[in-house]
Each structure stands twice: as C-alpha cells, then as structure tokens.
Design a protein around this motif. Sequence first.
Motif, PDB file in Angstrom:
ATOM      1  N   THR A  95      19.907 -39.943 -35.647  1.00  0.00           N
ATOM      2  CA  THR A  95      19.978 -38.673 -34.812  1.00  0.00           C
ATOM      3  C   THR A  95      18.760 -38.535 -33.797  1.00  0.00           C
ATOM      4  OG1 THR A  95      20.345 -36.514 -34.669  1.00  0.00           O
ATOM      5  CG2 THR A  95      19.041 -37.181 -36.308  1.00  0.00           C
ATOM      6  N   ASP A  96      18.653 -37.941 -32.767  1.00  0.00           N
ATOM      7  CA  ASP A  96      17.558 -37.504 -32.191  1.00  0.00           C
ATOM      8  C   ASP A  96      17.299 -35.918 -31.976  1.00  0.00           C
ATOM      9  OD1 ASP A  96      19.540 -36.522 -30.405  1.00  0.00           O
ATOM     10  OD2 ASP A  96      19.225 -38.381 -29.009  1.00  0.00           O
ATOM     11  N   LEU A  97      18.223 -35.007 -32.693  1.00  0.00           N
ATOM     12  CA  LEU A  97      17.734 -33.617 -32.887  1.00  0.00           C
ATOM     13  C   LEU A  97      17.953 -33.196 -34.370  1.00  0.00           C
ATOM     14  CD1 LEU A  97      20.512 -32.802 -30.218  1.00  0.00           C
ATOM     15  CD2 LEU A  97      18.085 -32.501 -29.867  1.00  0.00           C
ATOM     16  N   TRP A  98      16.862 -32.420 -34.584  1.00  0.00           N
ATOM     17  CA  TRP A  98      17.085 -31.685 -35.984  1.00  0.00           C
ATOM     18  C   TRP A  98      17.161 -30.328 -35.705  1.00  0.00           C
ATOM     19  CZ3 TRP A  98      16.558 -34.415 -40.412  1.00  0.00           C
ATOM     20  CH2 TRP A  98      16.375 -33.526 -41.466  1.00  0.00           C
ATOM     21  N   ALA A  99      18.063 -29.878 -36.431  1.00  0.00           N
ATOM     22  CA  ALA A  99      18.528 -28.425 -36.238  1.00  0.00           C
ATOM     23  C   ALA A  99      18.640 -27.636 -37.361  1.00  0.00           C
ATOM     24  CB  ALA A  99      19.589 -28.016 -35.400  1.00  0.00           C
ATOM     25  N   GLU A 100      18.361 -26.349 -37.582  1.00  0.00           N
ATOM     26  CA  GLU A 100      18.547 -25.508 -38.776  1.00  0.00           C
ATOM     27  C   GLU A 100      19.356 -24.178 -38.501  1.00  0.00           C
ATOM     28  OE1 GLU A 100      15.165 -25.284 -41.064  1.00  0.00           O
ATOM     29  OE2 GLU A 100      14.318 -27.077 -40.025  1.00  0.00           O
ATOM     30  N   TYR A 101      19.902 -23.566 -39.253  1.00  0.00           N
ATOM     31  CA  TYR A 101      20.236 -22.199 -39.333  1.00  0.00           C
ATOM     32  C   TYR A 101      19.129 -21.404 -39.514  1.00  0.00           C
ATOM     33  CZ  TYR A 101      25.109 -22.840 -38.065  1.00  0.00           C
ATOM     34  OH  TYR A 101      26.253 -23.005 -37.504  1.00  0.00           O
ATOM     35  N   LYS A 161      21.952 -22.084 -25.443  1.00  0.00           N
ATOM     36  CA  LYS A 161      21.518 -20.868 -24.957  1.00  0.00           C
ATOM     37  C   LYS A 161      19.941 -21.022 -24.872  1.00  0.00           C
ATOM     38  CE  LYS A 161      24.946 -17.936 -27.014  1.00  0.00           C
ATOM     39  NZ  LYS A 161      25.586 -16.681 -27.949  1.00  0.00           N
ATOM     40  N   ASP A 162      19.544 -20.729 -23.764  1.00  0.00           N
ATOM     41  CA  ASP A 162      18.020 -20.659 -23.755  1.00  0.00           C
ATOM     42  C   ASP A 162      17.696 -19.387 -22.722  1.00  0.00           C
ATOM     43  OD1 ASP A 162      15.191 -21.499 -24.129  1.00  0.00           O
ATOM     44  OD2 ASP A 162      15.368 -22.638 -22.331  1.00  0.00           O
ATOM     45  N   LYS A 163      16.680 -18.424 -23.135  1.00  0.00           N
ATOM     46  CA  LYS A 163      16.241 -17.279 -22.215  1.00  0.00           C
ATOM     47  C   LYS A 163      17.456 -16.686 -21.593  1.00  0.00           C
ATOM     48  CE  LYS A 163      11.719 -19.513 -21.484  1.00  0.00           C
ATOM     49  NZ  LYS A 163      11.965 -20.509 -22.148  1.00  0.00           N
ATOM     50  N   GLY A 164      18.592 -16.494 -22.300  1.00  0.00           N
ATOM     51  CA  GLY A 164      19.584 -15.613 -22.136  1.00  0.00           C
ATOM     52  C   GLY A 164      20.668 -16.586 -21.198  1.00  0.00           C
ATOM     53  N   MET A 165      20.414 -17.725 -20.794  1.00  0.00           N
ATOM     54  CA  MET A 165      21.255 -18.604 -19.825  1.00  0.00           C
ATOM     55  C   MET A 165      22.025 -19.782 -20.758  1.00  0.00           C
ATOM     56  SD  MET A 165      21.066 -17.347 -16.843  1.00  0.00           S
ATOM     57  CE  MET A 165      21.365 -18.564 -15.848  1.00  0.00           C
ATOM     58  N   LEU A 166      23.219 -20.221 -20.241  1.00  0.00           N
ATOM     59  CA  LEU A 166      23.684 -21.603 -21.039  1.00  0.00           C
ATOM     60  C   LEU A 166      23.521 -22.574 -20.137  1.00  0.00           C
ATOM     61  CD1 LEU A 166      27.382 -20.017 -21.854  1.00  0.00           C
ATOM     62  CD2 LEU A 166      25.454 -20.745 -23.433  1.00  0.00           C
ATOM     63  N   TYR A 167      23.189 -23.671 -20.904  1.00  0.00           N
ATOM     64  CA  TYR A 167      22.923 -24.883 -20.208  1.00  0.00           C
ATOM     65  C   TYR A 167      23.590 -26.032 -21.004  1.00  0.00           C
ATOM     66  CZ  TYR A 167      18.814 -22.507 -18.091  1.00  0.00           C
ATOM     67  OH  TYR A 167      18.112 -21.390 -17.640  1.00  0.00           O
ATOM     68  N   ASP A 168      23.948 -27.043 -20.221  1.00  0.00           N
ATOM     69  CA  ASP A 168      24.667 -28.403 -20.894  1.00  0.00           C
ATOM     70  C   ASP A 168      23.686 -29.628 -20.763  1.00  0.00           C
ATOM     71  OD1 ASP A 168      27.144 -26.948 -21.485  1.00  0.00           O
ATOM     72  OD2 ASP A 168      27.857 -27.344 -19.428  1.00  0.00           O
ATOM     73  N   PHE A 169      23.693 -30.364 -21.743  1.00  0.00           N
ATOM     74  CA  PHE A 169      22.775 -31.465 -21.688  1.00  0.00           C
ATOM     75  C   PHE A 169      23.836 -32.778 -22.219  1.00  0.00           C
ATOM     76  CE2 PHE A 169      19.719 -28.151 -22.332  1.00  0.00           C
ATOM     77  CZ  PHE A 169      19.036 -28.138 -21.441  1.00  0.00           C
ATOM     78  N   TYR A 170      23.401 -33.834 -21.725  1.00  0.00           N
ATOM     79  CA  TYR A 170      24.077 -35.136 -21.819  1.00  0.00           C
ATOM     80  C   TYR A 170      23.367 -36.215 -22.462  1.00  0.00           C
ATOM     81  CZ  TYR A 170      27.826 -32.710 -19.527  1.00  0.00           C
ATOM     82  OH  TYR A 170      28.593 -31.882 -19.101  1.00  0.00           O
ATOM     83  N   PRO A 171      22.875 -36.166 -23.721  1.00  0.00           N
ATOM     84  CA  PRO A 171      21.644 -37.043 -24.166  1.00  0.00           C
ATOM     85  C   PRO A 171      22.032 -38.474 -24.285  1.00  0.00           C
ATOM     86  CG  PRO A 171      22.834 -35.503 -26.056  1.00  0.00           C
ATOM     87  CD  PRO A 171      23.206 -35.153 -24.877  1.00  0.00           C
ATOM     88  N   ASP A 172      23.400 -38.824 -24.212  1.00  0.00           N
ATOM     89  CA  ASP A 172      23.734 -40.324 -24.313  1.00  0.00           C
ATOM     90  C   ASP A 172      23.844 -40.952 -23.051  1.00  0.00           C
ATOM     91  OD1 ASP A 172      23.567 -39.953 -27.189  1.00  0.00           O
ATOM     92  OD2 ASP A 172      25.711 -39.292 -27.115  1.00  0.00           O
ATOM     93  N   GLN A 173      23.706 -40.201 -21.727  1.00  0.00           N
ATOM     94  CA  GLN A 173      23.556 -40.452 -20.323  1.00  0.00           C
ATOM     95  C   GLN A 173      22.416 -40.757 -19.947  1.00  0.00           C
ATOM     96  OE1 GLN A 173      26.592 -41.310 -19.154  1.00  0.00           O
ATOM     97  NE2 GLN A 173      27.757 -40.172 -20.564  1.00  0.00           N
ATOM     98  N   PRO A 174      22.159 -42.130 -19.157  1.00  0.00           N
ATOM     99  CA  PRO A 174      23.011 -42.990 -18.723  1.00  0.00           C
ATOM    100  C   PRO A 174      23.194 -44.239 -19.698  1.00  0.00           C
ATOM    101  CG  PRO A 174      20.981 -43.320 -17.644  1.00  0.00           C
ATOM    102  CD  PRO A 174      20.721 -42.171 -18.512  1.00  0.00           C
ATOM    103  N   VAL A 175      22.363 -44.287 -20.920  1.00  0.00           N
ATOM    104  CA  VAL A 175      22.298 -45.238 -21.762  1.00  0.00           C
ATOM    105  C   VAL A 175      22.217 -44.255 -23.321  1.00  0.00           C
ATOM    106  CG1 VAL A 175      20.929 -47.094 -22.978  1.00  0.00           C
ATOM    107  CG2 VAL A 175      21.238 -46.877 -20.524  1.00  0.00           C
ATOM    108  N   ASN A 176      23.195 -44.713 -24.318  1.00  0.00           N
ATOM    109  CA  ASN A 176      23.022 -44.055 -25.476  1.00  0.00           C
ATOM    110  C   ASN A 176      21.941 -44.944 -26.412  1.00  0.00           C
ATOM    111  OD1 ASN A 176      23.489 -43.444 -28.134  1.00  0.00           O
ATOM    112  ND2 ASN A 176      25.675 -43.130 -27.963  1.00  0.00           N
ATOM    113  N   LEU A 177      20.886 -44.184 -26.389  1.00  0.00           N
ATOM    114  CA  LEU A 177      19.495 -44.913 -26.883  1.00  0.00           C
ATOM    115  C   LEU A 177      19.611 -44.865 -28.410  1.00  0.00           C
ATOM    116  CD1 LEU A 177      16.812 -43.380 -24.676  1.00  0.00           C
ATOM    117  CD2 LEU A 177      17.729 -45.762 -24.676  1.00  0.00           C
ATOM    118  N   LEU A 178      20.709 -44.150 -28.956  1.00  0.00           N
ATOM    119  CA  LEU A 178      20.682 -43.974 -30.654  1.00  0.00           C
ATOM    120  C   LEU A 178      21.151 -45.345 -30.844  1.00  0.00           C
ATOM    121  CD1 LEU A 178      21.860 -40.541 -31.267  1.00  0.00           C
ATOM    122  CD2 LEU A 178      19.485 -41.592 -31.751  1.00  0.00           C
ATOM    123  N   GLU A 179      22.069 -46.092 -30.017  1.00  0.00           N
ATOM    124  CA  GLU A 179      22.773 -47.145 -30.215  1.00  0.00           C
ATOM    125  C   GLU A 179      22.087 -48.179 -29.694  1.00  0.00           C
ATOM    126  OE1 GLU A 179      25.487 -47.563 -32.270  1.00  0.00           O
ATOM    127  OE2 GLU A 179      25.920 -45.306 -32.264  1.00  0.00           O
TER     128      GLU A 179
END
Length: 413
Positions: free
Chosen positions: A105-111, A187-205
């Motif tokens: 994985t390339d993201l660490w997240a918690e509640y 959500k960041d500073k009240g706005m919604l954003y979409d990210f595509y971490p595997d484009q153009p190349v899936n670096l985890l693979e």
Amino acid sequence: MRISMLLLMIALLYFTSHAQQWTKEQYTKDFDYFLNTIKEDYCYWDKKQTDWEKVKAIYIPALDTITAKGGFVLLMEKLFYELYDHHASLNTNTAASQRLVPSGTDLWAEYINGKPVITEVRRDFGAYKAGLKAGMELHAFNDVPIEQAIQPFLGKSLKTVTPEAKSYALRVLLAGTHLGNRKVSVKDKGMLYDFYPDQPVNLLEEHRYEGNLAVRSYGDIGYLKINNSLGDNNVIVSFDSALNSLMHTRALIVDLRETPSGGNTTVARAILGRFITKEMFYQKHELTAEQRQYGVKRSWVEIVSPRAALYSKPLIVLVDHWTGSVGEGIAIGFDALQRATVMGTKMAGLNGANYSYTMPNTGIGFSFPVEKIFHVNGRPREDFLPKVLVKLSDNHATNDVILEMALQQLKKP
C-alpha cells in the motif's frame, strides 16, 4: 463498482477452470487445520475482540461453494480479516486478493475522532505522485462511500467493532486488489476531490528498487537507506561496504522508511553490531502458547554482538509507517542500545514475530505472530514511538520533513 464485481467474477471463473482442484473433504481439513493452528499458537488473543469459536460457524457454509484453489484462497483471506492483524496473511494470493499492508500500500489511514483520515503517504509511489496528502479525510473508494466500502474487511465475529478494527479494514481497502486500479475520493478544506493513484502506471505492482541500498552524503553527514531488503542476507555485505565508505563522516543517518516487508534477525543483528563495543540486549521475546498450554511463562532476551569496524559517531535512525517487523526491531534495538536517536512517525506497528505453516492438502502457506516482541524496557514493539515524533500534515506534501529534521539536528554544533 460494477466493473470491480465483473473483474472479480472473471478472476473466480479463471481459477475455477485453470487451478488445481481438491475434494470438499480436503478443503474442509485444511480449513480446520488453519482454524486450530491459529487458535493454539496466535499470541495476541488478549488484545482482540475476535470470537474465534464463531468463525468456523460463520464461514464453513462457504466451503460448499468452493470448486478451485483460487476461491479457497479468497475464503481464507476472509478468515484473516477476523484477526485484523496486518502481520497475519497467506503466503499466496489471487489477482482478486487485496494487497498486503504495509508492503502493498502507499496510503496509511486511521479513524481519528470517528473520521477516516490519511495520516501518511508513501513517498515516490502512486498516491504521493497523484497528490494525496496527510490530513485529508477519506470520502469514497471507487465511488463507494468509505463506511460501506470497508464492510467486507471488518470481522464478522467481533464482540465489539473497535477503532483499531475499522482502521485495519480501511487500510486493507485502500491497498486495493492486484487486479484493479483505485479511485480515492477525499474531503479537503470543505471541497471534494478525486485522485487516481494507479494512473498512468500502477507503481504498487511495477515498482523496482535501483539497489538494496541507497548511499549518499550531505556535506559531512552520511546517509544510508535500506530498500526493503532486510530478508536478504547478502545485504550484510552491501551494508558493510556502504558503511565503510562513510566512516569518514562526522554523523550518519540510517533510513528504515522503506522496509515494509520485514526480514530476519541475522540481518538486524549484523546492522546493529556495527555500532556497539560490547554485547548487549536489544529485544525481548515471549512465547505465549507454552504458557496457555502448561501455565509456565517462557520469555527471553536476545543479544547483539559487536562486529567489524565500529562506527562511533552520532546516529539518527529514520522510521515511518513503512518500517515494518524486523525494521521495527532494528529501530527499538538502536533505542535499547542507546546508540541512536529514532526519528519519524509511528511505525507499522506489526505484531510480534511470525511463524510459517503449510496446509496439508492444498499446500497453501500462511504466517501469523506466535512470539510477542518487546523493547528491553518491557514496552510492546508495536506500541513504540520514536524519541523525536514527527506529526505530518498537508504542509509536508512535497518536502521530506523527516529527513530535513534529521539533517538540521545533526548540523547543530
């Protein structure tokens, strides 16, 4: 979501038609072997909300649907979700399997305060390149709201669904499968954003390291980074050669922030041995199965011995959430030896030392913690915090703030 389900169906159909097949009786025997082995040897029942006795009743009906090895692998992965332990996993996977955390994985997240928050992003991987940052609140994964998306990875036998279990499920979700690409909505500073971490190349693979070590200097300060090679005994020779080339420096940084796959204690002791002048204790072990079976506690402290030429100058060890298992052992070892300042974020927090087992019929391997590991001061390794704890935020999106802090500290008179 429909595309993900279609890909999963294709993967299952592939394994049904191509994989070696066993009888229902053989699958059932391996299922029981798995359950009994973990029941007897797993060493962290004391901090889990898992009702392991219910697990068999919950999942055994699914054995009736298994016709090939791939489907059985996916079923056994669900059993591991009941432990919500990132250090417990099968030693095989399918294209539809979730990647392992932290190595895959390339993201660490918690509640945090009930909200799913990114707390760290793995440098130079897809999420980092896409622009995801620590501090962002997760909103959806592949267009599915987070609370709904984590449900497949939450244990069904849990007496109480804890924040730890939810954070585990969140990280497994964000790792994604080997089969598909990810869309992460935040959500960041009240706005919604979409990210595509595997484009153009899936670096985890596709990611490849340039070598097992990275070596450079910042003026008269040496820098030595280990690239996920703590399980390769050949890295001992590489480490010695690299350290020998930095003996002239007035201080050194050892970077353990890219060691998520762990390793072995031979390499760990080899590294630690270059920085001490006498034999010392560096970590404590505890085997709980013997105490459960016989009522007799078994524990011991491991020694590291000096070797080769001593590096005696100031030392900082860098860690983060991709410092895993043996990497964590090296970090607590340096701290126990009082030989280095450990700096960075909390580490991966992987539980204990793994033992490996093999199912008798399918031959599928699996590993899980059997020994508890402690700092010599008695604190569990998974709870260790660096002496200099760095809190990351979106202000650190591009700067390597941990390395910068280490350099600033070492440059002081």
